[in-house]
Design a protein around this motif. Sequence first.
Motif, mmCIF file in Angstrom:
data_model
loop_
_atom_site.group_PDB
_atom_site.id
_atom_site.type_symbol
_atom_site.label_atom_id
_atom_site.label_comp_id
_atom_site.label_asym_id
_atom_site.label_seq_id
_atom_site.Cartn_x
_atom_site.Cartn_y
_atom_site.Cartn_z
ATOM 1 N N LEU A 195 0.659 -1.155 0.095
ATOM 2 C CA LEU A 195 0.178 -0.160 0.077
ATOM 3 C C LEU A 195 0.855 1.342 -0.101
ATOM 4 C CD1 LEU A 195 -2.863 1.409 0.147
ATOM 5 C CD2 LEU A 195 -2.512 1.087 2.621
ATOM 6 N N VAL A 196 1.882 1.031 0.693
ATOM 7 C CA VAL A 196 2.635 2.349 0.656
ATOM 8 C C VAL A 196 3.555 2.521 -0.479
ATOM 9 C CG1 VAL A 196 4.835 3.430 1.901
ATOM 10 C CG2 VAL A 196 3.118 2.105 3.271
ATOM 11 N N ASN A 197 3.954 1.484 -1.225
ATOM 12 C CA ASN A 197 4.634 1.785 -2.406
ATOM 13 C C ASN A 197 3.652 1.769 -3.723
ATOM 14 O OD1 ASN A 197 7.123 1.589 -1.128
ATOM 15 N ND2 ASN A 197 6.883 -0.929 -1.242
ATOM 16 N N SER A 198 2.209 1.911 -3.512
ATOM 17 C CA SER A 198 1.345 1.907 -4.624
ATOM 18 C C SER A 198 1.377 3.578 -4.848
ATOM 19 C CB SER A 198 -0.024 1.729 -4.245
ATOM 20 O OG SER A 198 -0.405 2.294 -3.109
ATOM 21 N N ARG A 199 0.654 3.780 -5.913
ATOM 22 C CA ARG A 199 0.608 5.263 -6.474
ATOM 23 C C ARG A 199 -0.261 6.149 -5.282
ATOM 24 N NH1 ARG A 199 -1.389 4.634 -12.759
ATOM 25 N NH2 ARG A 199 0.632 3.621 -13.556
ATOM 26 N N ALA A 200 -1.235 5.506 -4.781
ATOM 27 C CA ALA A 200 -1.833 6.461 -3.854
ATOM 28 C C ALA A 200 -0.973 6.789 -2.652
ATOM 29 C CB ALA A 200 -3.253 5.651 -3.323
ATOM 30 N N GLY A 201 -0.112 5.718 -2.206
ATOM 31 C CA GLY A 201 0.788 5.821 -1.022
ATOM 32 C C GLY A 201 1.844 6.951 -1.388
ATOM 33 N N VAL A 202 2.360 6.902 -2.688
ATOM 34 C CA VAL A 202 3.294 7.976 -3.142
ATOM 35 C C VAL A 202 2.848 9.476 -2.880
ATOM 36 C CG1 VAL A 202 4.912 8.674 -4.948
ATOM 37 C CG2 VAL A 202 4.720 5.986 -4.318
ATOM 38 N N TRP A 203 1.538 9.344 -3.365
ATOM 39 C CA TRP A 203 1.033 10.679 -3.558
ATOM 40 C C TRP A 203 0.561 11.141 -2.078
ATOM 41 C CZ3 TRP A 203 -3.851 12.789 -1.958
ATOM 42 C CH2 TRP A 203 -4.348 13.821 -2.544
ATOM 43 N N ARG B 175 2.231 10.598 0.487
ATOM 44 C CA ARG B 175 3.620 10.927 1.123
ATOM 45 C C ARG B 175 4.172 12.239 0.760
ATOM 46 N NH1 ARG B 175 7.628 5.922 0.476
ATOM 47 N NH2 ARG B 175 6.458 5.803 -1.684
ATOM 48 N N SER B 176 4.010 12.572 -0.658
ATOM 49 C CA SER B 176 4.430 13.636 -1.172
ATOM 50 C C SER B 176 3.447 14.808 -0.848
ATOM 51 C CB SER B 176 4.428 13.611 -2.862
ATOM 52 O OG SER B 176 3.030 13.325 -3.136
ATOM 53 N N LEU B 177 2.330 14.780 -0.371
ATOM 54 C CA LEU B 177 1.368 15.506 0.114
ATOM 55 C C LEU B 177 1.687 16.093 1.472
ATOM 56 C CD1 LEU B 177 -1.071 17.312 -0.521
ATOM 57 C CD2 LEU B 177 -2.449 15.559 0.302
ATOM 58 N N LEU B 178 1.886 14.851 2.308
ATOM 59 C CA LEU B 178 2.281 15.117 3.893
ATOM 60 C C LEU B 178 3.749 15.812 3.744
ATOM 61 C CD1 LEU B 178 1.319 11.934 5.307
ATOM 62 C CD2 LEU B 178 0.269 13.831 5.573
ATOM 63 N N GLY B 179 4.609 15.443 2.638
ATOM 64 C CA GLY B 179 5.914 16.335 2.792
ATOM 65 C C GLY B 179 5.932 17.722 2.344
ATOM 66 N N ASP B 180 4.809 18.005 1.668
ATOM 67 C CA ASP B 180 4.684 19.416 1.199
ATOM 68 C C ASP B 180 3.936 20.245 2.404
ATOM 69 O OD1 ASP B 180 5.549 18.680 -1.437
ATOM 70 O OD2 ASP B 180 3.591 18.509 -2.236
ATOM 71 N N TYR B 181 2.996 19.556 3.097
ATOM 72 C CA TYR B 181 2.318 20.198 4.205
ATOM 73 C C TYR B 181 3.635 20.439 5.306
ATOM 74 C CZ TYR B 181 -2.501 20.299 3.001
ATOM 75 O OH TYR B 181 -3.594 20.542 2.215
ATOM 76 N N LYS B 182 4.603 19.477 5.580
ATOM 77 C CA LYS B 182 5.650 19.549 6.598
ATOM 78 C C LYS B 182 6.596 20.755 6.169
ATOM 79 C CE LYS B 182 9.211 16.782 8.747
ATOM 80 N NZ LYS B 182 10.014 15.528 8.753
ATOM 81 N N GLU B 183 6.792 20.871 4.858
ATOM 82 C CA GLU B 183 7.663 21.766 4.439
ATOM 83 C C GLU B 183 7.041 23.198 4.453
ATOM 84 O OE1 GLU B 183 11.476 23.511 3.145
ATOM 85 O OE2 GLU B 183 10.793 21.204 3.694
ATOM 86 N N ALA B 184 5.793 23.405 4.259
ATOM 87 C CA ALA B 184 5.019 24.574 4.485
ATOM 88 C C ALA B 184 4.995 25.039 5.740
ATOM 89 C CB ALA B 184 3.426 24.411 3.878
ATOM 90 N N CYS B 185 4.521 24.134 6.861
ATOM 91 C CA CYS B 185 4.667 24.270 8.319
ATOM 92 C C CYS B 185 6.235 24.726 8.683
ATOM 93 C CB CYS B 185 4.298 23.168 9.128
ATOM 94 S SG CYS B 185 2.509 22.868 8.672
#
Length: 256
Positions: free
Chosen positions: A27-35, A37-47
């Motif tokens: 599940l983590v390595n699927s397309r939804a999981g990658v998306w 993870r990238s979204l959480l990374g963007d939110y983390k960088e914005a915070c």
Amino acid sequence: MAASCLLKRWCSTAATETTKGTRWQRLVNSRAGVWCRSLLGDYKEACREAVLGARERPLKASVYFGLLGGMYACYYTNPDDASFETSLLETSNRLALLSPWIRSGTSDGHIQTLVKLRNEGRLRYASLGVASLTYFTDYDSESSLYEARCSAISVPWSELPKRLLDVGFAGRWWMLDRKMKDFDINEEEFKHLPPALVATVPPSPQITEKNEQLHQESWKAVVMEDESSELDAIQKDMDTSVKGIESNTIHKAQTS
């Protein structure tokens, strides 16, 4: 022979499951999981950037936080249609306790108009998130008339300022409160008075204190003095005056 075939198939299935990994890893390595993870990374960088910006410019950050807090407070205290009807009924009952000769004509007329529109079902309520609006329409919402149902001939939103009745903000209905100011004073009774008598000035603290002292003294018991003592004092004054006249007369006779 069959047992050996089953053993080989089981071993091959276990090998493929081992190569694919667990269900969570898939599940983590699927397309939804990658998306995600990238979204959480963007939110983390914005915070992180927001925290660094707040440290570099604390005044700007405090202004933004103040605006956000004010908007949340306005949203939390935004009055609804039930509060408007409650305030309308309360003010109507307060006016009903007064005589028609004492009520303010402005307050009474405004409340009577709102009550009439409410009874006819023509009052409408619109929430803007941080504020609320109350306006009136031409027909009841449950009316089956063609004019009330046809959207082609409905009233446009550009006429909303003309139909606006009240604005709710910060837990209050401002127009209703303004109309109810001095609701127990009839302006018609004082319109013929001169301006000097119509305009009243609040008393100063000294005058207020003096009036309070006089009011407190008015509750004290009246002390009556003894009449005999008053008569004795009057008699003494008379004797003193008579003696003075006699002494003057004798002194004049001797000198002459």
